[in-house]
Design a protein around this motif. Sequence first.
Motif, mmCIF file in Angstrom:
data_model
loop_
_atom_site.group_PDB
_atom_site.id
_atom_site.type_symbol
_atom_site.label_atom_id
_atom_site.label_comp_id
_atom_site.label_asym_id
_atom_site.label_seq_id
_atom_site.Cartn_x
_atom_site.Cartn_y
_atom_site.Cartn_z
ATOM 1 N N UNK A 284 0.712 47.377 -11.800
ATOM 2 C CA UNK A 284 1.363 46.453 -12.499
ATOM 3 C C UNK A 284 2.367 45.787 -11.835
ATOM 4 N N UNK A 285 2.360 46.052 -9.789
ATOM 5 C CA UNK A 285 3.310 44.867 -9.195
ATOM 6 C C UNK A 285 2.508 43.472 -9.126
ATOM 7 N N UNK A 286 0.846 43.544 -10.058
ATOM 8 C CA UNK A 286 -0.467 42.189 -9.536
ATOM 9 C C UNK A 286 -0.028 41.911 -10.990
ATOM 10 N N UNK A 287 0.019 42.384 -11.788
ATOM 11 C CA UNK A 287 -0.787 42.758 -13.554
ATOM 12 C C UNK A 287 0.751 42.779 -13.810
ATOM 13 N N UNK A 288 0.962 41.611 -15.509
ATOM 14 C CA UNK A 288 1.920 42.153 -16.521
ATOM 15 C C UNK A 288 1.925 43.572 -16.797
ATOM 16 N N UNK A 289 2.676 44.666 -16.811
ATOM 17 C CA UNK A 289 2.418 46.038 -17.169
ATOM 18 C C UNK A 289 1.802 46.752 -18.824
ATOM 19 N N UNK A 290 2.352 45.639 -19.882
ATOM 20 C CA UNK A 290 1.748 45.928 -20.746
ATOM 21 C C UNK A 290 0.084 45.430 -21.054
ATOM 22 N N UNK A 291 0.193 44.646 -20.500
ATOM 23 C CA UNK A 291 -1.588 43.844 -20.543
ATOM 24 C C UNK A 291 -2.571 45.027 -19.719
ATOM 25 N N UNK A 292 -2.144 45.436 -18.355
ATOM 26 C CA UNK A 292 -2.715 46.139 -17.609
ATOM 27 C C UNK A 292 -2.329 47.441 -18.853
ATOM 28 N N UNK A 293 -1.820 48.054 -19.406
ATOM 29 C CA UNK A 293 -1.853 49.262 -20.401
ATOM 30 C C UNK A 293 -2.130 48.809 -21.205
ATOM 31 N N UNK A 294 -2.359 48.352 -21.702
ATOM 32 C CA UNK A 294 -3.325 47.647 -23.095
ATOM 33 C C UNK A 294 -5.522 47.662 -22.865
ATOM 34 N N UNK A 295 -5.404 46.822 -21.956
ATOM 35 C CA UNK A 295 -6.435 46.244 -21.588
ATOM 36 C C UNK A 295 -7.045 48.013 -21.060
ATOM 37 N N UNK A 296 -6.023 49.006 -20.123
ATOM 38 C CA UNK A 296 -6.829 49.775 -19.987
ATOM 39 C C UNK A 296 -7.400 50.560 -20.897
ATOM 40 N N UNK B 67 1.261 43.160 -25.971
ATOM 41 C CA UNK B 67 1.324 42.515 -25.102
ATOM 42 C C UNK B 67 1.519 40.953 -25.499
ATOM 43 N N UNK B 68 0.457 40.398 -25.752
ATOM 44 C CA UNK B 68 0.079 39.077 -26.012
ATOM 45 C C UNK B 68 0.924 38.427 -27.065
ATOM 46 N N UNK B 69 1.902 39.229 -27.722
ATOM 47 C CA UNK B 69 2.949 38.594 -28.891
ATOM 48 C C UNK B 69 4.061 38.360 -27.716
ATOM 49 N N UNK C 13 5.418 39.488 -24.304
ATOM 50 C CA UNK C 13 5.147 40.006 -22.786
ATOM 51 C C UNK C 13 5.119 38.570 -22.314
ATOM 52 N N UNK C 14 5.900 38.424 -21.286
ATOM 53 C CA UNK C 14 6.102 36.815 -20.523
ATOM 54 C C UNK C 14 4.694 37.157 -19.057
ATOM 55 N N UNK C 15 3.514 36.084 -19.182
ATOM 56 C CA UNK C 15 2.023 36.321 -18.721
ATOM 57 C C UNK C 15 1.232 36.373 -19.038
ATOM 58 N N UNK C 16 1.109 37.312 -19.952
ATOM 59 C CA UNK C 16 -0.176 38.687 -20.736
ATOM 60 C C UNK C 16 -0.804 37.734 -20.695
ATOM 61 N N UNK C 17 -0.263 36.527 -21.493
ATOM 62 C CA UNK C 17 -2.308 35.242 -21.863
ATOM 63 C C UNK C 17 -2.641 34.269 -20.142
ATOM 64 N N UNK C 18 -1.534 34.336 -19.433
ATOM 65 C CA UNK C 18 -2.684 33.997 -18.709
ATOM 66 C C UNK C 18 -3.397 34.710 -17.758
#
Length: 314
Positions: free
Chosen positions: A30-42, A209-211, A213-218
Amino acid sequence: MLYAPNRNQLRFLMLCIIWGSTWIGTKAGIEIVPPLMFAGTRFTAAGALLLLYALAKGETARFQIKDAFRLGAVSILMITLCYGPLFWGMQYIETGTAAVLEMSLTPIALLCFALLLREETLDMRRILAIAFGVAGLVVLFWPATPSGVAPQPEAFRGASLAGGLAVASAAFTYGYGSVLARPLLRAYPALLLAGVTTFIGGLGLFVIALIFEPGALSALSRNWGPIAWMSWFFLVIFGSLIGYTTYMRLLRDVGASRAGSYAFVSPVIAVALGAAFFDEKVTLLDVVGIIVMLSGAYLAMADAPKSEKVVCET
């Protein structure tokens, strides 16, 4: 005669080792990837793999309409509303603080909800187990605070306060979801249930995350770098595929409060890993805290049944 641990006690030990090492992987990711996106994809990926594995093993079942609401609630509580706030909150507080907050509250929440929903009964052994475990956590992590005193209110202002509250909330959503899951585990295979709840909960995190979280889409570009990817794969394989399935089976066989006592052993694993790989110092007070926590875990798991008769044994 040498003591031979039963299957559930061995599962418990494996769970403690796995989940004791996931905090480092989470923090690195989560220091590199937005946390909700990191968790969601995991969790979405882990859920899909679990469902494929359940299908390959023939551990499938048709879910009853009457169980649909409970299944959805368990998925949201144990995955979406647990790991979303947990990963988000870990951005703003230290890993050790997050660990002690979540791990000290988890067994308490599990026991409270188990009693309220009449899944378990209260006895002195369980009270002592939780008391020993929480006391050990306090002893182990207390020296980490400045000057050996409790953190002052100003240390928790703003984002730090919000992060701490988010991490603390994860223990209660996870505890409530765990107790709600136990009746489902009596009717459906643990592997199948782990896959369904992980996939549904992971999709929920992914959409949020997509809706919001900032940076999630990128982040979907997947240019995360080797450290984040290594952390992600470790969490998918060990934290979810192996760890979560093991927890579900323990939950089915020994109940929420016993299964949740992993929280008293996982910090010991974290301390041992820190000493072995990061040259962190282990003090006499640390050893005392470790002994007290392990005593709590022993009280919780020493009389754990070998297995419980269920409709769908896995």
